[in-house]
Design a protein around this motif. Structure first.
Motif, PDB file in Angstrom:
ATOM      1  N   PHE A   1       0.842  -1.195   0.000  1.00 39.09           N
ATOM      2  CA  PHE A   1       0.000   0.000   0.000  1.00 39.09           C
ATOM      3  C   PHE A   1       0.876   1.242   0.000  1.00 39.09           C
ATOM      4  CE2 PHE A   1      -2.606   3.278   2.164  1.00 39.09           C
ATOM      5  CZ  PHE A   1      -3.679   3.302   1.275  1.00 39.09           C
ATOM      6  N   ASP A   2       0.488   2.224  -0.802  1.00 32.76           N
ATOM      7  CA  ASP A   2       1.217   3.482  -0.856  1.00 32.76           C
ATOM      8  C   ASP A   2       0.620   4.427   0.194  1.00 32.76           C
ATOM      9  OD1 ASP A   2       2.461   5.849  -1.382  1.00 32.76           O
ATOM     10  OD2 ASP A   2       1.667   6.094  -3.419  1.00 32.76           O
ATOM     11  N   PHE A   3       1.252   4.496   1.344  1.00 32.73           N
ATOM     12  CA  PHE A   3       0.715   5.269   2.462  1.00 32.73           C
ATOM     13  C   PHE A   3       0.726   6.777   2.219  1.00 32.73           C
ATOM     14  CE2 PHE A   3       1.593   1.272   4.707  1.00 32.73           C
ATOM     15  CZ  PHE A   3       0.408   1.130   5.418  1.00 32.73           C
ATOM     16  N   SER A   4       1.457   7.224   1.211  1.00 26.59           N
ATOM     17  CA  SER A   4       1.488   8.666   0.930  1.00 26.59           C
ATOM     18  C   SER A   4       0.111   9.188   0.501  1.00 26.59           C
ATOM     19  CB  SER A   4       2.532   8.987  -0.148  1.00 26.59           C
ATOM     20  OG  SER A   4       2.146   8.436  -1.394  1.00 26.59           O
ATOM     21  N   ILE A   5      -0.747   8.290   0.025  1.00 24.93           N
ATOM     22  CA  ILE A   5      -2.119   8.652  -0.381  1.00 24.93           C
ATOM     23  C   ILE A   5      -2.894   9.238   0.803  1.00 24.93           C
ATOM     24  CG2 ILE A   5      -4.355   7.680  -1.136  1.00 24.93           C
ATOM     25  CD1 ILE A   5      -2.636   5.508  -2.613  1.00 24.93           C
ATOM     26  N   LEU A   6      -2.572   8.767   1.999  1.00 26.22           N
ATOM     27  CA  LEU A   6      -3.340   9.159   3.194  1.00 26.22           C
ATOM     28  C   LEU A   6      -3.134  10.619   3.586  1.00 26.22           C
ATOM     29  CD1 LEU A   6      -2.592   6.092   5.517  1.00 26.22           C
ATOM     30  CD2 LEU A   6      -4.485   6.359   3.899  1.00 26.22           C
ATOM     31  N   GLU A   7      -1.972  11.149   3.234  1.00 27.44           N
ATOM     32  CA  GLU A   7      -1.580  12.462   3.746  1.00 27.44           C
ATOM     33  C   GLU A   7      -2.623  13.548   3.469  1.00 27.44           C
ATOM     34  OE1 GLU A   7       2.272  15.396   3.555  1.00 27.44           O
ATOM     35  OE2 GLU A   7       2.525  13.319   2.897  1.00 27.44           O
ATOM     36  N   ALA A   8      -3.144  13.572   2.253  1.00 25.37           N
ATOM     37  CA  ALA A   8      -4.114  14.601   1.862  1.00 25.37           C
ATOM     38  C   ALA A   8      -5.407  14.503   2.667  1.00 25.37           C
ATOM     39  CB  ALA A   8      -4.413  14.486   0.373  1.00 25.37           C
ATOM     40  N   TYR A   9      -5.723  13.292   3.142  1.00 23.40           N
ATOM     41  CA  TYR A   9      -6.998  13.064   3.839  1.00 23.40           C
ATOM     42  C   TYR A   9      -6.915  13.324   5.348  1.00 23.40           C
ATOM     43  CZ  TYR A   9      -8.828  10.810  -0.369  1.00 23.40           C
ATOM     44  OH  TYR A   9      -9.282  10.568  -1.645  1.00 23.40           O
ATOM     45  N   GLU A  10      -5.701  13.425   5.875  1.00 24.52           N
ATOM     46  CA  GLU A  10      -5.541  13.479   7.336  1.00 24.52           C
ATOM     47  C   GLU A  10      -6.328  14.605   8.002  1.00 24.52           C
ATOM     48  OE1 GLU A  10      -1.556  13.307   8.694  1.00 24.52           O
ATOM     49  OE2 GLU A  10      -1.462  11.151   8.389  1.00 24.52           O
ATOM     50  N   SER A  11      -6.405  15.744   7.330  1.00 24.50           N
ATOM     51  CA  SER A  11      -7.060  16.906   7.953  1.00 24.50           C
ATOM     52  C   SER A  11      -8.581  16.882   7.806  1.00 24.50           C
ATOM     53  CB  SER A  11      -6.506  18.203   7.350  1.00 24.50           C
ATOM     54  OG  SER A  11      -6.803  18.244   5.967  1.00 24.50           O
ATOM     55  N   VAL A  12      -9.119  15.976   6.982  1.00 22.43           N
ATOM     56  CA  VAL A  12     -10.572  16.010   6.734  1.00 22.43           C
ATOM     57  C   VAL A  12     -11.329  14.792   7.265  1.00 22.43           C
ATOM     58  CG1 VAL A  12     -10.408  17.540   4.733  1.00 22.43           C
ATOM     59  CG2 VAL A  12     -10.330  15.058   4.377  1.00 22.43           C
ATOM     60  N   VAL A  13     -10.613  13.770   7.724  1.00 22.28           N
ATOM     61  CA  VAL A  13     -11.298  12.581   8.245  1.00 22.28           C
ATOM     62  C   VAL A  13     -10.997  12.397   9.729  1.00 22.28           C
ATOM     63  CG1 VAL A  13     -11.193  11.447   5.978  1.00 22.28           C
ATOM     64  CG2 VAL A  13      -9.482  10.874   7.722  1.00 22.28           C
ATOM     65  N   ASP A  14     -11.873  11.654  10.396  1.00 18.97           N
ATOM     66  CA  ASP A  14     -11.654  11.331  11.810  1.00 18.97           C
ATOM     67  C   ASP A  14     -10.871  10.036  11.968  1.00 18.97           C
ATOM     68  OD1 ASP A  14     -13.375  13.402  13.354  1.00 18.97           O
ATOM     69  OD2 ASP A  14     -14.641  12.736  11.699  1.00 18.97           O
TER      70      ASP A  14
ATOM     71  N   ASP B   1      -2.661  -8.782   4.503  1.00 17.25           N
ATOM     72  CA  ASP B   1      -1.425  -8.975   5.269  1.00 17.25           C
ATOM     73  C   ASP B   1      -1.219  -7.776   6.209  1.00 17.25           C
ATOM     74  OD1 ASP B   1       1.084  -9.403   6.253  1.00 17.25           O
ATOM     75  OD2 ASP B   1       2.119  -9.373   4.318  1.00 17.25           O
ATOM     76  N   TRP B   2      -1.520  -7.960   7.491  1.00 13.83           N
ATOM     77  CA  TRP B   2      -1.465  -6.845   8.441  1.00 13.83           C
ATOM     78  C   TRP B   2      -0.050  -6.331   8.683  1.00 13.83           C
ATOM     79  CZ3 TRP B   2      -5.061  -9.666  12.455  1.00 13.83           C
ATOM     80  CH2 TRP B   2      -6.360  -9.727  11.924  1.00 13.83           C
ATOM     81  N   THR B   3       0.963  -7.095   8.302  1.00 17.10           N
ATOM     82  CA  THR B   3       2.336  -6.602   8.499  1.00 17.10           C
ATOM     83  C   THR B   3       2.618  -5.367   7.640  1.00 17.10           C
ATOM     84  OG1 THR B   3       3.253  -8.097   6.833  1.00 17.10           O
ATOM     85  CG2 THR B   3       3.233  -8.894   9.112  1.00 17.10           C
ATOM     86  N   VAL B   4       1.796  -5.153   6.602  1.00 17.97           N
ATOM     87  CA  VAL B   4       1.910  -3.939   5.777  1.00 17.97           C
ATOM     88  C   VAL B   4       1.801  -2.695   6.665  1.00 17.97           C
ATOM     89  CG1 VAL B   4       0.790  -2.593   3.932  1.00 17.97           C
ATOM     90  CG2 VAL B   4       1.024  -5.060   3.693  1.00 17.97           C
ATOM     91  N   LEU B   5       1.014  -2.800   7.740  1.00 16.02           N
ATOM     92  CA  LEU B   5       0.772  -1.643   8.619  1.00 16.02           C
ATOM     93  C   LEU B   5       1.995  -1.277   9.470  1.00 16.02           C
ATOM     94  CD1 LEU B   5      -2.887  -2.480   9.663  1.00 16.02           C
ATOM     95  CD2 LEU B   5      -2.155  -0.683   8.107  1.00 16.02           C
ATOM     96  N   LYS B   6       3.053  -2.080   9.386  1.00 16.01           N
ATOM     97  CA  LYS B   6       4.309  -1.697  10.058  1.00 16.01           C
ATOM     98  C   LYS B   6       4.824  -0.368   9.500  1.00 16.01           C
ATOM     99  CE  LYS B   6       6.205  -6.141  11.484  1.00 16.01           C
ATOM    100  NZ  LYS B   6       7.199  -7.183  11.231  1.00 16.01           N
ATOM    101  N   ASN B   7       4.445  -0.086   8.253  1.00 12.08           N
ATOM    102  CA  ASN B   7       4.904   1.136   7.582  1.00 12.08           C
ATOM    103  C   ASN B   7       3.927   2.297   7.743  1.00 12.08           C
ATOM    104  OD1 ASN B   7       7.198  -0.237   6.504  1.00 12.08           O
ATOM    105  ND2 ASN B   7       5.859  -1.183   4.984  1.00 12.08           N
ATOM    106  N   TYR B   8       2.924   2.138   8.608  1.00 14.29           N
ATOM    107  CA  TYR B   8       1.924   3.199   8.795  1.00 14.29           C
ATOM    108  C   TYR B   8       2.615   4.462   9.316  1.00 14.29           C
ATOM    109  CZ  TYR B   8      -2.453   5.427  10.313  1.00 14.29           C
ATOM    110  OH  TYR B   8      -3.516   6.292  10.473  1.00 14.29           O
ATOM    111  N   PRO B   9       2.556   5.563   8.541  1.00 19.46           N
ATOM    112  CA  PRO B   9       3.345   6.750   8.909  1.00 19.46           C
ATOM    113  C   PRO B   9       2.573   7.800   9.706  1.00 19.46           C
ATOM    114  CG  PRO B   9       2.488   7.009   6.691  1.00 19.46           C
ATOM    115  CD  PRO B   9       1.930   5.713   7.214  1.00 19.46           C
TER     116      PRO B   9
END
Length: 199
Positions: free
Chosen positions: A100-113, A132-140
């Motif tokens: 998963f490309d976690f950089s996608i999340l950045e734009a949404y951080e200020s508008v979602v709970d 595969d939950w180990t992907v979340l090790k990279n959750y930034p």
């Protein structure tokens, strides 16, 4: 959730959220009435690329307290929801398979709970498959998230192991669905009780 009696029975187990799917192509599509449920439970509408006017109308009609967005909703679209429904929690869903490309999340951080991580599959949810939950090790992020995707009774040991790991520190909820059903939208109270007790 789909059926009045079943909604009442599940509500007695005091989940934090109860989901109602407003998506015509889903076999769990909700068109009924929501009975009185305890105040601490948040009525959550699940939508997929819905017209803004329809989403707002349904949220007001059913007095929804949370909105779960399962489609390709943009940041601008979410900002519009917040203008109309400022008190409603927004949960944005992202599908994960092996990476998963976690950089996608950045734009949404200020508008979602919350973010919600589900298994990427042919359906928009309810696939009954674990990613595969180990992907979340990279959750930034520090944004809290829901863990979803094929969680059932068999996954309890894996869920407990995940919740003990560092990458679960921002996991605030488990989203469970298809593995607790006797038919689409109808939940097994016996299985839910067992899951709650074991977790």
């Amino acid at each position: 959730m789909k059926y009045v009696d079943n909604i009442r029975q599940v509500a007695e187990l005091k989940p934090d959220y109860l989901g109602f799917i407003f998506y015509e192509r889903s076999k769990r599509n909700f068109e009924g009435i929501i009975p009185e449920i305890p105040k601490g439970i948040k009525k959550t509408g699940v939508f997929v690329n819905e017209y803004l006017e329809i989403l707002v109308s349904l949220a007001e009609e059913y007095k929804l307290e949370a909105i779960q967005l399962h489609g390709d909703e943009s940041v601008a679209y979410i900002q519009e929801i917040k203008k109309h429904l400022p008190k409603v929690e927004i949960i944005k869903v992202f599908g994960i398979k092996d990476t998963f490309d976690f950089s996608i999340l950045e734009a949404y951080e200020s508008v979602v709970d919350y973010f919600l991580f589900d298994t990427k599959g042919k359906e928009r949810g309810g696939n009954g498959v674990v990613f595969d939950w180990t992907v979340l090790k990279n959750y930034p992020s520090t944004k809290p998230f829901f863990l979803s995707g094929g969680i059932g009774l068999q996954e309890v040991p894996d869920v407990l192991a995940f919740l003990r790991r560092q990458e679960s520190q921002y996991c605030v909820a488990l989203d469970i669905n298809s593995k607790f059903e006797t038919e689409p939208g109808l939940k097994s109270i016996k299985k839910l009780k067992k899951f709650k007790n074991e977790i």
